[in-house]
Design a protein around this motif. Structure first.
Motif, PDB file in Angstrom:
ATOM      1  N   GLY A   8      37.207  48.864  27.707  1.00 42.56           N
ATOM      2  CA  GLY A   8      37.640  48.473  29.049  1.00 42.56           C
ATOM      3  C   GLY A   8      37.773  46.971  29.199  1.00 42.56           C
ATOM      4  O   GLY A   8      37.094  46.195  28.513  1.00 42.56           O
ATOM      5  N   THR A   9      38.668  46.609  30.123  1.00 43.87           N
ATOM      6  CA  THR A   9      38.883  45.201  30.450  1.00 43.87           C
ATOM      7  C   THR A   9      37.565  44.551  30.832  1.00 43.87           C
ATOM      8  O   THR A   9      37.270  43.427  30.442  1.00 43.87           O
ATOM      9  CB  THR A   9      39.869  45.142  31.642  1.00 43.87           C
ATOM     10  N   GLU A  10      36.770  45.310  31.583  1.00 44.49           N
ATOM     11  CA  GLU A  10      35.509  44.747  32.084  1.00 44.49           C
ATOM     12  C   GLU A  10      34.534  44.435  30.953  1.00 44.49           C
ATOM     13  O   GLU A  10      33.622  43.649  31.132  1.00 44.49           O
ATOM     14  CB  GLU A  10      34.888  45.689  33.114  1.00 44.49           C
ATOM     15  N   TYR A  48      41.860  40.381  41.229  1.00 48.15           N
ATOM     16  CA  TYR A  48      41.022  41.451  40.676  1.00 48.15           C
ATOM     17  C   TYR A  48      39.568  40.989  40.716  1.00 48.15           C
ATOM     18  O   TYR A  48      39.178  40.062  40.009  1.00 48.15           O
ATOM     19  CB  TYR A  48      41.474  41.714  39.237  1.00 48.15           C
ATOM     20  N   TYR A  80      43.377  32.970  34.960  1.00 55.62           N
ATOM     21  CA  TYR A  80      43.498  34.418  34.745  1.00 55.62           C
ATOM     22  C   TYR A  80      44.624  34.885  35.671  1.00 55.62           C
ATOM     23  O   TYR A  80      44.573  34.653  36.885  1.00 55.62           O
ATOM     24  CB  TYR A  80      42.176  35.104  35.097  1.00 55.62           C
ATOM     25  N   THR A 128      47.843  38.049  36.561  1.00 56.22           N
ATOM     26  CA  THR A 128      48.442  39.376  36.358  1.00 56.22           C
ATOM     27  C   THR A 128      49.953  39.211  36.645  1.00 56.22           C
ATOM     28  O   THR A 128      50.439  39.625  37.694  1.00 56.22           O
ATOM     29  CB  THR A 128      47.798  40.411  37.308  1.00 56.22           C
ATOM     30  N   PHE A 143      47.821  41.803  40.898  1.00 55.79           N
ATOM     31  CA  PHE A 143      46.864  42.677  41.581  1.00 55.79           C
ATOM     32  C   PHE A 143      46.131  41.841  42.617  1.00 55.79           C
ATOM     33  O   PHE A 143      45.525  40.830  42.288  1.00 55.79           O
ATOM     34  CB  PHE A 143      45.843  43.266  40.597  1.00 55.79           C
ATOM     35  N   ASP A 192      46.598  39.323  32.092  1.00 55.24           N
ATOM     36  CA  ASP A 192      46.160  40.726  32.218  1.00 55.24           C
ATOM     37  C   ASP A 192      47.388  41.570  32.563  1.00 55.24           C
ATOM     38  O   ASP A 192      47.904  41.518  33.676  1.00 55.24           O
ATOM     39  CB  ASP A 192      45.070  40.827  33.309  1.00 55.24           C
ATOM     40  N   TYR A 251      47.890  44.835  32.942  1.00 53.66           N
ATOM     41  CA  TYR A 251      47.199  46.127  33.089  1.00 53.66           C
ATOM     42  C   TYR A 251      48.101  47.315  33.421  1.00 53.66           C
ATOM     43  O   TYR A 251      47.774  48.435  33.086  1.00 53.66           O
ATOM     44  CB  TYR A 251      46.111  45.997  34.162  1.00 53.66           C
ATOM     45  N   THR A 276      45.159  47.449  28.863  1.00 47.64           N
ATOM     46  CA  THR A 276      44.245  48.590  28.937  1.00 47.64           C
ATOM     47  C   THR A 276      45.038  49.896  28.885  1.00 47.64           C
ATOM     48  O   THR A 276      46.228  49.912  29.199  1.00 47.64           O
ATOM     49  CB  THR A 276      43.454  48.507  30.266  1.00 47.64           C
ATOM     50  N   SER A 308      43.851  52.311  30.771  1.00 50.24           N
ATOM     51  CA  SER A 308      43.318  52.943  31.985  1.00 50.24           C
ATOM     52  C   SER A 308      44.412  53.438  32.919  1.00 50.24           C
ATOM     53  O   SER A 308      44.234  54.438  33.607  1.00 50.24           O
ATOM     54  CB  SER A 308      42.424  51.966  32.749  1.00 50.24           C
ATOM     55  N   LYS A 309      45.535  52.730  32.983  1.00 48.46           N
ATOM     56  CA  LYS A 309      46.628  53.166  33.853  1.00 48.46           C
ATOM     57  C   LYS A 309      47.597  54.047  33.077  1.00 48.46           C
ATOM     58  O   LYS A 309      48.088  55.043  33.585  1.00 48.46           O
ATOM     59  CB  LYS A 309      47.400  51.947  34.385  1.00 48.46           C
ATOM     60  N   ARG A 313      38.303  54.574  28.531  1.00 46.38           N
ATOM     61  CA  ARG A 313      37.602  53.302  28.260  1.00 46.38           C
ATOM     62  C   ARG A 313      38.101  52.676  26.957  1.00 46.38           C
ATOM     63  O   ARG A 313      37.324  52.423  26.039  1.00 46.38           O
ATOM     64  CB  ARG A 313      36.064  53.470  28.227  1.00 46.38           C
ATOM     65  N   ALA A 327      40.553  49.406  25.960  1.00 50.08           N
ATOM     66  CA  ALA A 327      41.406  48.270  26.310  1.00 50.08           C
ATOM     67  C   ALA A 327      41.416  47.351  25.095  1.00 50.08           C
ATOM     68  O   ALA A 327      40.729  47.622  24.097  1.00 50.08           O
ATOM     69  CB  ALA A 327      40.837  47.569  27.535  1.00 50.08           C
TER      70      ALA A 327
END
Ligand SMILES: Cc1ncc(COP(=O)(O)O)c(C=O)c1O
Length: 469
Positions: A176-178, A201, A239, A241, A246, A275, A277, A305, A307-308, A315, A317
């Motif tokens: 994950g990105t996180e 974000y 950072y 997007t 976002f 990012d 995403y 990622t 995730s989308k 999980r 990325a």
């Protein structure tokens, strides 16, 4: 119950059976040995604890006599419900702390995907292939950066769809990105000042704060990040997007992209974290190349990622590091293991290699485009509502002209079991321009339910239909 692990002291003055009886009794009273659980047989427990069967027999006999356990002939001993025993000091139970999630009938939150369209049977087939004797090597630890074969697939996909130039050696896979942003922070080192999109974000903001680094909010307008404001700030890392900001949905314009890369090129310690995403889903115009593809000075760390594009629960990325940062990555992280299980990586690799990922994206793009068309068709019937950020992704921004502000409208929706967030929730610093903006995610709503969902929401807010409808 498999076994009961107790520490008994052979030198204590209390006999062993009494110690065992006390330990089991305590377990029953505090609930760690639950009601109706079968106790291990006398022989098995005696073997396990290296005691004589007589010791176990005496302990069980005492528990039986006091009503803590019952004996079922030829089956074994079971824990009794002791709630009714008057002589027991019951433990004070800590109340359940798990918050109960609110129930929503309609959920416009941006993290949701269309779960019904997931290619279950194909994924299942690859999962079955992975969990096979032929794949014994997957039981062993893999590369710290992630499976090389998966990185090859990602590199080829990125080149074809996003113009990203990289070798698999530059890709790092994580859960994950996180989980990857903290790694990027460590690679970039201390004493940096991070510029963050405002609104933006929140996860990135939280992580930067947790790592004790400075962050500065930079305003967003219809062309994305205001690079002039960035130029005037102390920040050395930004950072962004750029493909679908976002949460506003703005797309970083071509002049701003050039300006941003220029900004980064002026000092050696300046970097851009891009990012990307949800760029797979673009509905209007031709694809916008990634910033990484325009960067000739190794200034962009590209982050994305699955995730989308596949599912948030996967999980998986990854980031792509400029070659010059690779030694720093190796110095810091080579001794760690990749946080994504090898089986999952293997399944994803096969899924991509056999063309299913591209097929899935094409299919999902059509599905989300249809949902977006339905959504905009219904929304444009209403006065006082404007849409922005609809060129890509699975969320749009709504501007509602209304006596109530977006926060109040969101609260009103919540009371009616509809989930929709005010955009101000994503502000790092107050900005009055977003007082009437809400974020509407449409990925998780069935196409045939979209009209009704919007109508229900707008009727709740008492919005009027326009003269042309
Ligand atoms: C801007 C942005 N980046 C990344 C992600 C994905 O994060 P993760 O890979 O941790 O699921 C999201 C999720 O919704 C997002 O909104």
């Amino acid at each position: 119950m498999d076994m009961l692990m107790f520490e008994l002291d052979k030198n204590a003055k209390e006999p062993l059976y009494e110690q065992l009886y006390e330990a089991i009794k305590r377990g029953i009273i505090d609930g760690s040995i639950p009601v109706e659980k079968k106790l291990p047989s006398k022989r098995k427990l005696a073997d396990f604890l290296m005691l004589s069967q007589t010791t176990i027999e005496l302990a069980y006999g005492q528990l039986l006599a006091e009503g803590y356990i019952v004996s079922k002939p030829r089956i074994g001993f079971f824990v009794e419900d002791i709630a009714s025993l008057p002589y027991i000091d019951k433990p004070v139970l800590v109340p359940e702390t798990k918050p109960t999630a609110p129930r929503y009938d309609i959920d416009f939150s941006p993290g949701r995907i269309d779960t019904a369209s997931f290619p279950f049977s194909t994924w299942r087939r690859y999962a079955k292939d992975a969990i096979d004797e032929q794949q014994q090597s997957l039981l062993l630890a893999g590369s710290a950066q992630g499976e090389y074969a998966l990185r090859e697939e990602i590199a080829s996909y990125l080149y074809q769809s996003r113009g990203v130039h990289c070798r698999p050696e530059q890709i790092v896979i994580g859960s994950g990105t996180e989980q990857l942003i903290p790694m990027i922070l460590q690679i970039l080192g201390d004493y940096n000042v991070y510029a963050l999109e405002n609104p933006g974000y929140q996860m990135t903001h939280h992580i930067i704060e947790q790592y004790g680094q400075r962050s500065l909010p930079i305003r967003i307008d219809a062309d994305g990040l205001d690079v002039s404001e960035l130029e005037m700030s102390d920040a050395n890392i930004v950072y962004v997007t750029p493909s679908h900001q976002f949460p506003t949905g703005a797309i970083l314009s071509a002049p701003r992209r050039a300006q941003l890369l220029q900004w980064a090129s002026h000092q050696g310690n300046r970097y851009i974290i891009e990012d990307d995403y949800d760029s797979e889903f673009r509905y209007i115009g031709k694809p916008i190349p990634s910033l990484q593809s325009m960067d000739h000075q190794q200034k962009v760390i590209y982050l994305s990622t699955f995730s989308k594009s596949l599912m948030p629960s996967l999980r998986i990325a990854y980031f792509v590091l400029p070659e010059k940062l690779m030694p720093r990555y190796h110095a810091l992280f080579t001794y760690y293991t990749c946080t994504v299980p090898r089986f999952e990586q293997h399944i994803l690799m096969q899924f991509m290699r056999d063309g299913h990922f591209s097929k899935h994206l094409n299919r999902m793009r059509k599905i989300y485009r249809k949902k977006l068309e339905k959504l905009t068709a219904v929304i444009t019937n209403y006065e006082a509502v404007n849409i922005s950020g609809e060129q890509a992704g699975m969320h749009i921004a709504l501007t509602v002209t209304h006596p109530q502000n977006a926060q109040q409208l969101s609260k009103q929706a919540k009371d009616a079991h509809i989930r929709i967030s005010p955009l101000s929730q994503y502000l790092l610093k107050d900005d009055a321009r977003y007082a009437q903006h809400l974020l509407l995610g449409f990925g998780g709503i069935d196409e045939e339910k979209i009209s009704q969902a919007i109508t229900t929401l707008f009727e709740l807010w008492q919005l009027k239909k326009g003269a042309n409808t």
